[in-house]
Design an enzyme around this catalytic site. Structure first.
Site, PDB file in Angstrom:
ATOM      1  N   GLY A 198      -7.294  -9.038  -0.387  1.00  0.00           N
ATOM      2  CA  GLY A 198      -7.305  -9.294  -1.821  1.00  0.00           C
ATOM      3  C   GLY A 198      -8.605  -8.961  -2.469  1.00  0.00           C
ATOM      4  O   GLY A 198      -9.361  -9.881  -2.486  1.00  0.00           O
ATOM      5  N   GLU A 199      -8.668  -7.994  -3.545  1.00  0.00           N
ATOM      6  CA  GLU A 199      -9.817  -8.122  -4.130  1.00  0.00           C
ATOM      7  C   GLU A 199     -11.173  -7.605  -3.688  1.00  0.00           C
ATOM      8  O   GLU A 199     -12.193  -8.348  -3.845  1.00  0.00           O
ATOM      9  CB  GLU A 199      -9.879  -8.978  -5.359  1.00  0.00           C
ATOM     10  CG  GLU A 199      -9.092  -9.017  -6.374  1.00  0.00           C
ATOM     11  CD  GLU A 199      -8.934  -7.917  -7.309  1.00  0.00           C
ATOM     12  OE1 GLU A 199     -10.280  -7.683  -7.938  1.00  0.00           O
ATOM     13  OE2 GLU A 199      -7.904  -6.923  -7.575  1.00  0.00           O
ATOM     14  N   MET A 208       0.939  -1.190   0.058  1.00  0.00           N
ATOM     15  CA  MET A 208       0.052  -0.017   0.000  1.00  0.00           C
ATOM     16  C   MET A 208       0.889   0.960   0.056  1.00  0.00           C
ATOM     17  O   MET A 208       0.577   2.298   0.410  1.00  0.00           O
ATOM     18  CB  MET A 208      -0.954  -0.084   1.296  1.00  0.00           C
ATOM     19  CG  MET A 208      -2.012  -0.969   1.266  1.00  0.00           C
ATOM     20  SD  MET A 208      -3.251  -0.945  -0.368  1.00  0.00           S
ATOM     21  CE  MET A 208      -4.084   0.649   0.394  1.00  0.00           C
ATOM     22  N   LYS A 253       2.456  -9.865   7.179  1.00  0.00           N
ATOM     23  CA  LYS A 253       1.813  -9.715   6.001  1.00  0.00           C
ATOM     24  C   LYS A 253       2.425 -10.255   4.905  1.00  0.00           C
ATOM     25  O   LYS A 253       3.504 -10.005   4.533  1.00  0.00           O
ATOM     26  CB  LYS A 253       1.547  -8.201   5.616  1.00  0.00           C
ATOM     27  CG  LYS A 253       0.819  -7.905   4.113  1.00  0.00           C
ATOM     28  CD  LYS A 253      -0.604  -8.373   3.995  1.00  0.00           C
ATOM     29  CE  LYS A 253      -1.038  -8.330   2.818  1.00  0.00           C
ATOM     30  NZ  LYS A 253      -1.007  -7.002   2.050  1.00  0.00           N
ATOM     31  N   CYS A 295       5.310  -6.953  -0.465  1.00  0.00           N
ATOM     32  CA  CYS A 295       5.317  -5.747  -1.459  1.00  0.00           C
ATOM     33  C   CYS A 295       5.870  -6.483  -2.741  1.00  0.00           C
ATOM     34  O   CYS A 295       6.611  -7.246  -2.832  1.00  0.00           O
ATOM     35  CB  CYS A 295       6.320  -4.871  -1.060  1.00  0.00           C
ATOM     36  SG  CYS A 295       6.444  -3.304  -2.175  1.00  0.00           S
TER      37      CYS A 295
END
Length: 324
Positions: free
Chosen positions: A193-194, A1, A132, A91
């Site tokens: 995600g999504e 992000m 993450k 990332c």
């Protein structure tokens, strides 16, 4: 992000709905103990209790591959007031991966474990250390190895983005593979995600088996998405309307005036408008009308003018989220 979850975005989004917590943009650790000013730059909330102005806790995220150096910086962050440390192994940025950071490390489960374990040892037991990650780098063959590794290293929970680095942000996200990870470990797993809509969130929960979700780009596209997902009774809240979303964009544009160059700030507002087009067609003409604007104050004023031209409607039922 990176570029989508900075201080100003965190302030605006957490004022809209009750998030359990939010996470800073990653602080890159490259072989040295960072000065406190760097951690404060990426997480200004450290200066006021590590909470946003709305009171939402902010966890500090670190990215790097040197276990000892990551541990030292995590310890410093906790000394400065970070309530939790999140480790970024997700990332997909090429520059980050080229310098042995982010999702590329998922090819080395032993190193992911070592970094997590070193950070866990370096901070007090009362401070959670979370991870993450994506499903993998080029493929997802090591997903379970990485998940089991961070669990054995002492991670308090694991957030999984349902794609590999190679898959980037191309739909779909493989929520069922997150479910495979959830079944393989005993630590809580958060799915990501999504997730753009209430329907996406519910389907992600069904396919992954995860009740907890992390919102990323979906929360920017619809700054009221968290409020839609749960109200004060834990049920779905009222759907957001374009005038409510535009009001949030106005507040964001006003808040960032003077915090960077006009080109940077205008780009951020236009990016937000571009995301908003996924759900509100009204964002398209507005973006078209301001796309050549290069000064932030006139752009912010254009947003306010667009808001005043919207037809009036009855006030929506107020909906307030409650942390889980």
């Amino acid at each position: 992000m990176e570029g989508l979850a900075d201080y100003w975005v965190r302030q605006v989004l957490t004022a809209c709905a009750a998030y359990d917590w939010c996470v800073s943009e990653f602080v890159r650790v490259n072989g040295e103990l960072l000065p406190p000013r760097v951690l404060h730059r990426w997480c200004p909330e450290l200066g006021h209790g590590a909470r946003t102005l709305a009171g939402t806790p902010v966890h500090l995220q670190l990215l790097g591959s040197d276990p000892a150096c990551m541990a030292d910086n995590a310890a410093l962050a906790v000394e400065l007031g970070a309530p939790a440390i999140d480790l970024n192994f997700g990332c997909p940025a090429k520059t980050v991966n080229r310098h042995r950071g982010g999702a590329v490390l998922l090819d080395e489960p032993e190193l992911v474990h070592a970094v997590t374990a070193a950070v866990r040892r370096a901070v007090p037991a009362t401070v959670p250390v979370s991870v993450k990650m994506r499903l993998g780098n080029d493929d997802d063959q090591r997903a379970l190895d990485n998940a089991r590794g961070v669990q054995s290293a002492g991670a308090a929970w694991l957030t999984v983005h349902g794609r590999t680095k190679r898959q980037g942000y191309r739909p779909p996200a493989y929520w069922d593979r997150i479910g495979d990870i959830r079944e393989a470990v005993t630590v809580p797993v958060i799915a990501n995600g999504e997730i753009w809509t209430l329907e996406d969130a519910r389907r992600c929960q069904r396919e992954s088996g995860c009740q907890d979700l992390m919102l990323g780009r979906g929360a920017v596209a619809n700054p009221l998405l968290c409020r839609e997902l749960r109200d004060q009774h834990g049920q779905a809240g009222a759907p957001a309307t374009w005038d409510q979303v535009l009001a949030v964009l106005c507040r964001f544009a006003d808040s960032i005036v003077g915090t960077g160059t006009d080109a940077q700030l205008c780009g951020r507002v236009k990016q937000w408008l571009s995301y908003s087009r996924r759900r509100w067609p009204e964002a398209g003409p507005l973006l078209e009308s301001v796309k050549r604007e290069t000064l932030i104050e006139p752009l912010a004023e254009a947003l306010h003018q667009a808001a005043t031209r919207l037809p009036s409607r009855p006030a929506a039922r107020p909906v307030t989220g409650s942390p889980a």
